[in-house]
Every structure is written in structure tokens, then in C-alpha cells.
Design a protein around this motif. Structure first.
Motif, short mmCIF file in Angstrom:
data_model
loop_
_atom_site.label_atom_id
_atom_site.label_comp_id
_atom_site.label_asym_id
_atom_site.label_seq_id
_atom_site.Cartn_x
_atom_site.Cartn_y
_atom_site.Cartn_z
N LEU A 141 -32.91 25.95 -23.64
CA LEU A 141 -34.26 26.27 -23.16
C LEU A 141 -35.33 25.75 -24.11
N ASP A 142 -35.05 25.78 -25.41
CA ASP A 142 -36.00 25.20 -26.37
C ASP A 142 -36.16 23.70 -26.15
N LYS A 179 -38.27 23.09 -23.11
CA LYS A 179 -39.68 23.37 -23.42
C LYS A 179 -40.30 22.22 -24.21
N GLY A 227 -41.25 19.40 -22.17
CA GLY A 227 -42.31 19.68 -21.21
C GLY A 227 -41.81 19.91 -19.80
N LEU A 245 -39.58 22.63 -18.90
CA LEU A 245 -39.17 24.01 -18.63
C LEU A 245 -40.10 24.68 -17.62
N LYS A 246 -41.39 24.38 -17.73
CA LYS A 246 -42.37 25.03 -16.85
C LYS A 246 -42.18 24.67 -15.38
N PHE A 300 -40.86 29.89 -13.97
CA PHE A 300 -41.00 30.14 -15.41
C PHE A 300 -42.36 30.75 -15.76
N ALA A 304 -42.72 32.30 -19.60
CA ALA A 304 -42.84 32.12 -21.04
C ALA A 304 -41.46 32.15 -21.69
N LEU A 305 -41.41 31.57 -22.90
CA LEU A 305 -40.17 31.55 -23.68
C LEU A 305 -40.47 32.04 -25.08
N LEU A 324 -36.49 35.09 -22.21
CA LEU A 324 -36.98 34.20 -21.16
C LEU A 324 -37.73 35.09 -20.18
N ARG A 331 -31.94 35.78 -23.62
CA ARG A 331 -31.45 34.40 -23.64
C ARG A 331 -29.99 34.31 -24.09
#
Length: 270
Positions: free
Chosen positions: A147-148, A151, A154, A156-157, A193, A195-196, A201, A252
Motif C-alpha cells: 500500500l505504501d 501511494k 500516486g 492508491l487513490k 480509498f 487515507a493511509l 487503511l 493493514r
């Protein structure tokens, strides 16, 4: 607010825990066999042999079911040493139940930044697809830091997630908590999505933006990365808002603490 079930009797729940998530998915639909490795957790709370469903879990190794620690850590206070998991589309007393012991993370709840809300049920036998002699398929787990990475790229959103569970359902935006209804079916819903964080998550379950989400009884259930057919589980249901219509807060599975815990039980990680 944890998302345990209120399928149990009201009297038991008042003494058991501050009610969390129960029946099933909100603004979703029947899973209809798309995630056969997702099961209902139950226990014999009153000593009569009747099994009460209270959380959701996912088969991630032949005899290992992944769930949330908060689904398990209260059980010893009720003298519960055995948990049952059934993988039928609808939970009832005629299901095939697989018994096992349970292990919540030993450091659960000791650190607010990473409460380690993860646990497992160690089944006594390998579960089969209902009505067959075929072993259930296993859910896939994410690569470390997946997931990192998304993100940072760009992307993940823009991802879609799929939540699955046996918890309570909601089908209207109105009436607040009065609109939450009991349910015994395995349901699923798509989410987007929000926020992370280090351990969390956060996903939208706002119906006004076309999302749905989890509710009481979905605790410990999976959030798959991808559409309705995805089997890549990246987080498990931990908590959310009281009326089940704003935000899912999910633990997560791509973090070092989650991976270290799962490796102890022979779960294969990419």
C-alpha cells in the motif's frame, strides 16, 4: 467502535463488550460464492450447543483463518476455548463447522499507533467447499509495503477495494442506527480509498459517493484490493463509525508487525 456482532443476546452483549459490528455489509449485495474462503466465526456462549456468530474471518493457509484480535481477546473471560468457523453462504445451525483454537496478537491494544488488531484461528482440520471434497481456495496476502508503494506511485487513490462479511446490513441513508438490520448472509461491497496511515487503511463507505462498507459482525473480515473477484486481501475490518455509513478503519496486512505475526503460523507471504 469495534465491529463485533449483535447476533448474541442483548444481556450477554451488555456484559461482553461495547457492541461493535454485527450482521453484514452495508449498501452491498450477496457474495454468491465469489469469496468462498471468507467464513463466519461463532462460539457456544451459553453452553447449549447453539453457535452464535460474532465476527468474520478469511482462510489464508490450509488450516489458518485470519481475523481481528478484538474478535478473540474477550473470549477467555467467557470460558471460551474453542471457536468455530463455517464457510456457507448463509450462517445457520445446519452449517459445516470447523473447530479450532485461537491466538490474538499478544501485544494487541498496547500501542495506539499500531494496536496490532490481528489474530488467527488454528483449525483442527482443513475446510472443504460446502457439499464437496474439494479444499477451499486460500486468499492471497500482499507483498511487504504494497500500500505504501501504491501511494508513492500516486495510484492508491484510484484503487477499488472489496469488503466481505457476515455482519449487519444497511440499505437506506436515513434513520441513523435504526436502519441497521440483522443478517446471516455473506455479503460484499465495493469501496474507494480515503487515507493511509502506519497501521490503518481508511476506506469510504459513504453511500452518497457510491460506496458501501462494513457493519457490526464484519469485524476481522477481509478488504480485498481490486474488484468483486479479487482474492488479494490487504486489510481486515477493525472499526468505523457508529451508524455504518461513513468510514471503514481497517488494519493493514502489508506492515512488518502484521507479517511477523502471520509467519509464526506457517502462513506463506510473498
Amino acid at each position: 467502535m469495534r465491529r463485533l456482532s449483535f447476533v448474541l443476546s442483548a444481556a450477554l452483549l451488555l456484559n461482553l463488550f461495547a457492541v461493535t459490528k454485527s450482521s453484514s455489509i452495508t449498501f452491498g449485495e450477496s457474495d454468491e460464492g465469489r469469496h468462498p474462503n471468507v467464513g463466519a466465526l461463532s462460539a457456544d456462549f451459553d453452553g447449549t450447543g447453539t453457535k452464535f456468530a460474532f465476527c468474520t474471518g478469511t482462510l489464508v493457509a490450509p488450516k489458518v483463518v485470519l481475523t481481528a484480535a478484538h474478535c478473540l481477546d474477550f473470549l477467555p473471560s467467557y470460558g471460551i476455548s474453542t471457536v468455530y468457523v463455517s464457510f456457507n453462504q448463509t450462517f445457520d445451525q445446519s452449517n459445516t463447522f470447523y473447530s479450532g483454537s485461537y491466538v490474538p496478537h499478544p501485544e494487541y491494544g498496547k500501542n495506539q499507533n499500531d494496536p496490532k488488531d490481528i489474530g488467527v484461528i488454528l483449525l483442527n482440520e482443513e475446510p472443504l467447499q460446502p457439499g464437496t471434497l474439494t479444499p477451499l481456495p486460500l486468499a492471497k496476502l500482499p507483498q511487504a509495503g504494497l500500500l505504501d508503494s501504491l501511494k508513492a506511485q500516486g495510484t492508491l487513490k484510484n484503487q477499488v477495494f472489496t469488503a466481505v462479511g457476515y455482519g449487519q446490513v444497511r440499505e437506506t441513508k436515513r434513520l441513523g442506527p435504526k436502519a441497521i438490520m440483522d443478517n446471516a448472509n455473506r455479503n460484499m461491497v465495493l469501496q474507494t480509498f480515503q487515507a493511509l496511515n502506519k497501521a490503518w487503511l481508511r476506506l469510504s463507505q459513504n453511500p452518497s459517493t457510491g460506496d458501501g462498507g462494513t457493519c457490526y459482525g464484519d469485524s476481522g473480515g477481509p478488504h480485498f484490493l481490486g474488484g468483486a473477484e479479487s482474492d488479494l486481501i490487504v486489510a481486515i475490518t477493525s472499526t468505523g463509525d457508529t451508524v455504518c455509513r461513513a468510514t471503514d478503519v481497517d488494519y493493514r496486512l502489508d506492515t512488518p508487525s502484521a507479517r511477523d505475526f502471520l509467519q509464526q503460523f506457517g502462513v506463506l507471504l510473498p
